[in-house]
Design a protein around this motif. Structure first.
Motif, PDB file in Angstrom:
ATOM      1  N   ALA A  88      57.654  52.969  68.970  1.00 16.71           N
ATOM      2  CA  ALA A  88      57.470  53.395  67.577  1.00 16.71           C
ATOM      3  C   ALA A  88      55.999  53.503  67.202  1.00 16.71           C
ATOM      4  O   ALA A  88      55.663  53.957  66.095  1.00 16.71           O
ATOM      5  N   GLY A  89      55.115  53.083  68.118  1.00 16.10           N
ATOM      6  CA  GLY A  89      53.680  53.136  67.837  1.00 16.10           C
ATOM      7  C   GLY A  89      53.233  52.092  66.836  1.00 16.10           C
ATOM      8  O   GLY A  89      52.238  52.288  66.124  1.00 16.10           O
ATOM      9  N   VAL A  90      53.960  50.963  66.795  1.00 14.15           N
ATOM     10  CA  VAL A  90      53.635  49.880  65.862  1.00 14.15           C
ATOM     11  C   VAL A  90      53.033  48.710  66.633  1.00 14.15           C
ATOM     12  O   VAL A  90      53.591  48.269  67.653  1.00 14.15           O
ATOM     13  N   TYR A  91      51.916  48.210  66.142  1.00 20.48           N
ATOM     14  CA  TYR A  91      51.240  47.083  66.781  1.00 20.48           C
ATOM     15  C   TYR A  91      51.380  45.824  65.925  1.00 20.48           C
ATOM     16  O   TYR A  91      51.397  45.891  64.693  1.00 20.48           O
ATOM     17  N   GLY A  92      51.455  44.682  66.597  1.00 24.58           N
ATOM     18  CA  GLY A  92      51.657  43.418  65.897  1.00 24.58           C
ATOM     19  C   GLY A  92      50.461  42.981  65.086  1.00 24.58           C
ATOM     20  O   GLY A  92      50.602  42.356  64.029  1.00 24.58           O
ATOM     21  N   VAL A  93      49.257  43.290  65.565  1.00 16.50           N
ATOM     22  CA  VAL A  93      48.039  42.901  64.853  1.00 16.50           C
ATOM     23  C   VAL A  93      46.948  43.924  65.150  1.00 16.50           C
ATOM     24  O   VAL A  93      46.957  44.564  66.211  1.00 16.50           O
ATOM     25  N   LEU A  94      46.042  44.098  64.224  1.00 13.49           N
ATOM     26  CA  LEU A  94      44.930  45.042  64.377  1.00 13.49           C
ATOM     27  C   LEU A  94      43.650  44.247  64.556  1.00 13.49           C
ATOM     28  O   LEU A  94      43.234  43.525  63.656  1.00 13.49           O
TER      29      LEU A  94
END
Length: 423
Positions: A190-196
């Motif tokens: 989904a192209g979602v990351y847990g932290v930036l």
């Protein structure tokens, strides 16, 4: 050889000479029978409504004195200010930043406000954070009065947490809790990351250095903290969020999309942002509805970097009395309340900082003021920008996964300490 140090001295001398020449014959304010117009220069358009509200209140109390709030974007602000200083045409009152104060503390560029506040019946310097007062002072002179302070928070996407069935971050969270949650929240498809976790000092790894009992610059400002294992380990832990664990975008990805872009498009479940970003979150439709903020996760101890802007007055202002009167008003309870109530920034005046929290009921901004109990002043020296650039350049391969923090630590320490010794 024309070194950077000699260049700075030459700039200071040039500024001082131009200001001296421009000031000749301008020692007295305009007659009280004449209207006076002061220029108040700032760089943040988001804060303009709050600053204008303060200017309006000042004008109401001081007929005959007008204040023009002038906004110049950060990218052009310092170039414009330096140019106006050399030309003897600085704004009367203007914002000052911790990275730049050293460049303007020599050459009689800034007015000494010590007597103004020593004699003030309404504002006392001990009502402001001591570290910030010290930051904007030099050689016994007060060259800027703290306007606000900021700390760093862990912003998180409530919707993504709810979908994953994970409890929201709280004051008990540790580094391990952050990593575990980030791993569960990362969805590559989904192209979602847990932290930036971009290569960022104030909003990023500097906080974790101090949480790990390390430091960036020693208290006596002679040594680099990169000789300490605690500092190096904290930097590596932060970089590993991307290069080892893959729960953060890579630095190449951040080059295409900022951490704010990721966060405001729902592609980052957690991110580290300063309190000054609160208005940005509130003004964005997605984040206004979906996010909140929690304290930073803690390591060996809790710590957050804090910083703050100051209001300064040009030494060569044509209206010294009026400018001093305005900067005293800017520091007053009335003005500080207007700053907080308008959601501009956290007021630096003791007891008024909670007005900022009330401006954003949709977010738990109380954490920003609470975290001042564990606040560490943003590392600074007379040459902050120079050694920050060294640090940033040397850490690029670490955040690219090409080298370890340990491999570059000695080079960082050597180069930073050369700059510190040159001061």
């Amino acid at each position: 050889m024309f070194t950077k140090k000699s260049m700075k001295r030459t700039l200071s001398l040039a500024l001082g000479l131009s200001l001296f020449l421009a000031a000749c014959g301008n020692g007295d304010s305009a007659s009280s029978e004449e209207d006076v117009t002061l220029t108040y220069s700032i760089w943040d358009a988001i804060q303009e409504p709050g600053m204008q509200a303060i200017a309006d209140a000042f004008e109401e109390e001081n007929p005959g004195i007008k204040v023009n709030v002038e906004v110049t974007p950060w990218e052009q602000y310092w170039t414009k200010l330096e140019s106006s200083a050399q030309g003897g045409s600085m704004p009367d009152v203007f914002w000052m930043h911790s990275n730049e104060i050293a460049n303007y503390s020599e050459g009689n560029v800034l007015m000494d406000l010590s007597e103004t506040f020593e004699s003030s019946e309404n504002v006392k310097l001990d009502q402001f954070p001591e570290d910030l007062v010290e930051l904007y002072s030099a050689d016994g002179e007060l060259l800027g009065v703290p306007k606000d302070y900021d700390t760093i928070g862990l912003w998180y996407n409530k919707s993504l947490f709810d979908e994953a069935g994970i409890e929201y971050p709280d004051e008990d969270w540790t580094w391990d809790d952050l990593l575990v949650a980030a791993q569960e929240l990362t969805d590559e498809e989904a192209g979602v990351y847990g932290v930036l976790a971009p290569l960022n000092r104030q909003e990023g790894y500097h906080n974790f250095i101090y949480q790990n009992d390390g430091y960036v610059i020693s208290e006596d400002k002679t040594e680099s903290g990169f000789r300490k294992d605690e500092t190096v380990d904290a930097v590596q832990w932060y970089a590993d969020l991307s290069v080892k664990h893959g729960v953060s975008p890579t630095q190449n990805q951040f080059a295409d999309n900022s951490n704010l872009t990721f966060f405001q498009s729902g592609r980052g479940a957690m991110a580290f942002f300063g309190s000054w970003m609160t208005a940005e979150m509130a003004n964005n439709e997605y984040t206004a509805e979906n996010v909140d903020v929690a304290p930073l996760p803690q390591g060996e101890k809790q710590a957050t970097i804090f910083n703050g802007l100051a209001n300064s007055v040009a030494e060569n202002t044509k209206y010294p009395q009026e400018a001093q009167k305005f900067v005293e008003f800017l520091s007053s309870e009335k003005a500080m309340k207007l700053q907080g109530e308008n959601g501009s920034a956290i007021p630096a005046l003791e007891g008024i900082d909670t007005t900022f929290n009330e401006a954003y009921p949709e977010f738990n901004t109380q954490i920003f003021t609470d975290q001042m109990e564990s606040g560490v002043i943003k590392p600074y020296t007379n040459q902050t920008t120079r050694w920050e650039n060294i640090e940033n350049e040397q850490l690029i391969p670490v955040f690219a996964g090409e080298k370890s923090a340990k491999e570059v630590a000695e080079d960082i320490a050597d180069q930073v300490e050369d700059i510190l010794a040159d001061e």
